[in-house]
Structure formats: C-alpha cells, structure tokens
Design an enzyme around this catalytic site. Structure first.
Site, mmCIF file in Angstrom:
data_model
loop_
_atom_site.group_PDB
_atom_site.id
_atom_site.type_symbol
_atom_site.label_atom_id
_atom_site.label_comp_id
_atom_site.label_asym_id
_atom_site.label_seq_id
_atom_site.Cartn_x
_atom_site.Cartn_y
_atom_site.Cartn_z
ATOM 1 N N ASP A 75 -69.228 18.411 62.707
ATOM 2 C CA ASP A 75 -68.923 17.360 63.670
ATOM 3 C C ASP A 75 -67.641 17.646 64.439
ATOM 4 O OD1 ASP A 75 -71.196 16.063 62.911
ATOM 5 O OD2 ASP A 75 -70.208 14.356 61.962
ATOM 6 N N ASP A 86 -62.892 7.931 67.773
ATOM 7 C CA ASP A 86 -61.913 6.869 67.537
ATOM 8 C C ASP A 86 -60.526 7.229 68.038
ATOM 9 O OD1 ASP A 86 -60.909 8.697 65.564
ATOM 10 O OD2 ASP A 86 -62.280 7.855 64.085
ATOM 11 N N ALA A 144 -67.226 7.598 60.780
ATOM 12 C CA ALA A 144 -66.136 8.540 60.550
ATOM 13 C C ALA A 144 -65.016 7.841 59.769
ATOM 14 C CB ALA A 144 -65.650 9.104 61.886
ATOM 15 N N LEU A 176 -65.540 4.217 58.557
ATOM 16 C CA LEU A 176 -66.342 3.999 57.358
ATOM 17 C C LEU A 176 -65.485 4.157 56.104
ATOM 18 C CD1 LEU A 176 -69.146 3.475 56.136
ATOM 19 C CD2 LEU A 176 -69.562 5.936 56.252
#
Length: 300
Positions: A73, A148, A189, A192
């Site tokens: 990712d 984020d 990400a 969580l």
C-alpha cells in the site's frame, strides 16, 4: 472505463529483488500483447538493461493508460499523491503484508492485467485530501493524500492540546496524543488501529479520530466530506508533526493550523474481477469465509 490500453506503466517497490520473476512475467505478458511499457526508476533497476523508457512516479500517471504497482500500500500511496484530473487507472499487486489498496495477489496478476487489456477497465474512484499547514496566516506547506492527515506528538513528551473545527464550527478542544483526519479509503489504515470505524469507499465523508484523548467521552466522528476540518495546535510540550499518508509532512509549532478539505483530484483504482469490498474485508481482517450456498453467500 472503456479507453483502449496502449501503454502500461510499471512501478515497483524498492528491495523486492526476490520478486524479479514476477516483473519479468509481467513484461513478457505485455510484450506478447503488443503493449508499450514505461518503467519507474526502481522497476527499471530490477529489470536490468531492458531498453524501456523510464519516467518518474510524478510523471507516470499522466503518460500511460494503465498503471501497475508492484509492492504494498505504501508504494501505491507514493503514486496516488501525483494524481490529477488525467490519471490512469491503478492496479495494485500486493507484495507486502495486509494490502487494502493493493488488492491483487501475485498469483492473480496475470488474470487481472489481461482483464484490463481486454477492457473495459472497472474502476472505483477514491476521494483524496488537500492538506495545508498555515502559520501566522501564511501557508507553509500543501500536500495531497489518499489515506489521512495526522497531527501528533513525535517524542515521549506529555500530551498536546488541539482545537478541532468542522465546517467553521468548533467541535472540541482536546488533550491527547493528537488527531487523525481520514478518508474512507484511509479508514482501514491508522484510523482502524486508533479505534475508528471502517467506512465503505463510496461514502463521501471525512473521519475525525482522536488519538488517546484525555477524556472518556471523546469518540471518532464521521462528517460530511464537503465540510473542511481544521486542527489548531494550542499547546505542545515537545515535537509535534503533521504527517500525510505516513510519507509526507512538516513539523508544527504552537498556533499552527492544519486545514483538511476534500481534493478535486481522485484516484481511479482498478476493481479486481469478481472481488467486492466486503470480500476484501473478510480476507484481510480474517472475518471468515462466505457460506457456500447462494450468490455471495446469501441463501437462495
């Protein structure tokens, strides 16, 4: 997405020499299909003297019709921040660990790439964040992120104090380790890990998640994606940093403001054939497999 794939770009994660056969398999497949190939610097290094064109990751999304990312990712995030209005669909092949963005496994790569070459390419557009850091009324830094923006202490310092405004209205002034502002994509990400909710990608919302707040009543909040979120650093007792997607950032000082809004740009991620978001959650989070009866496990 129905445009014909004439040029494919390949981006590779550094230090994946053990995956060189996978890269060679992909190059061989594209060569047999008569597709032009463009490589980033790392893919070119792994491929050796291939004689193929090499461009930067910043240039790649606008020079190809399909972009294949070999990595995790983090590798995909490094490509996504260069997205604009003309951005090629991105197919992520997971060579990392969890991989919520790079959904396709190495064994599924050939089938997924062939599906894209046949067309049409099924894509899901993911919203992005525009993040600006302002000091004394001037913008010091501006970033584009897919996951984020995080304002947090970076040392073993005492708690920091931040003010959070949503859409121009005061939400809270809180003490703690910091705050996360995430997209639905970023909900799986850091959000969580911090106890925030998982949000399906199609919801145009922003998540505001406190980091270890010094109050039992402060909880994660889902807000309208059209509302801007502003985080002001009121007090600090050590180093505080703004971090975007875990890859970009800037140190902060008392009084600095972080303004987070929905970006105009979005990221087109390729949806693997036969894969749903809920199947992805079951697989990555170990929620169990679907029952064998009926379509997608639903009783007939």
């Amino acid at each position: 997405m129905t445009s014909k794939v004439r040029t494919v770009g390949i981006v590779a994660k550094p230090q994946v020499a053990g995956r060189l056969p996978l890269l060679q398999d992909l190059l061989g497949l594209l060569r047999r299909k008569g597709v032009e190939v463009v490589l980033d610097g790392e893919a070119a290094r792994l491929a050796g003297r291939s004689g193929l064109p090499v461009v930067t990751r910043a240039e790649m999304p606008r020079k190809v019709d399909l972009l294949v990312v070999l990595g995790g990712d983090g590798t995909l995030l490094s490509v996504a921040r260069h997205s604009g209005r003309r951005t090629a669909p991105i197919l992520g092949v997971n060579l990392g660990n969890l991989g919520f963005l790079t959904e396709v496994s190495a064994s599924e790569m050939e089938r997924a790439v062939l599906s894209c070459l046949r067309g049409p390419i099924p894509v899901e557009r993911r919203m992005m964040l525009r993040v600006r850091l302002a000091r004394n009324g001037k913008v010091l830094a501006s970033f584009l992120g897919l996951n984020d923006a995080v304002v947090a202490k970076t040392t073993l310092a005492r708690m920091i104090e931040v003010r959070v405004d949503v859409g121009g209205d005061l939400l809270t002034a809180m003490r703690g380790d910091g705050v996360i502002v995430a997209t639905p994509t970023g909900s799986t990400a850091y959000n969580l890990s911090a106890g925030g909710p998982i949000v399906t990608p199609g919801i145009g919302a922003l998540l505001v998640t406190p980091l270890c707040p010094h109050t039992l009543t402060m909880r994660p909040l889902l807000v309208d994606g059209r509302s801007g979120v502003e985080v002001t650093l009121l007090e600090e007792s050590g180093a505080v940093h703004l971090t975007v997607d875990g890859q970009q950032g800037h140190p902060m000082e008392k009084g600095d403001r972080v303004l987070v809004t929905r970006a105009r740009a979005s990221v087109p991620l390729v949806v693997p054939p036969g894969r749903s978001y809920f199947a992805l959650l079951r697989e990555k989070l170990g929620w169990g497999s679907a029952p064998p009866n009926g379509r997608n496990g639903r009783p007939r």
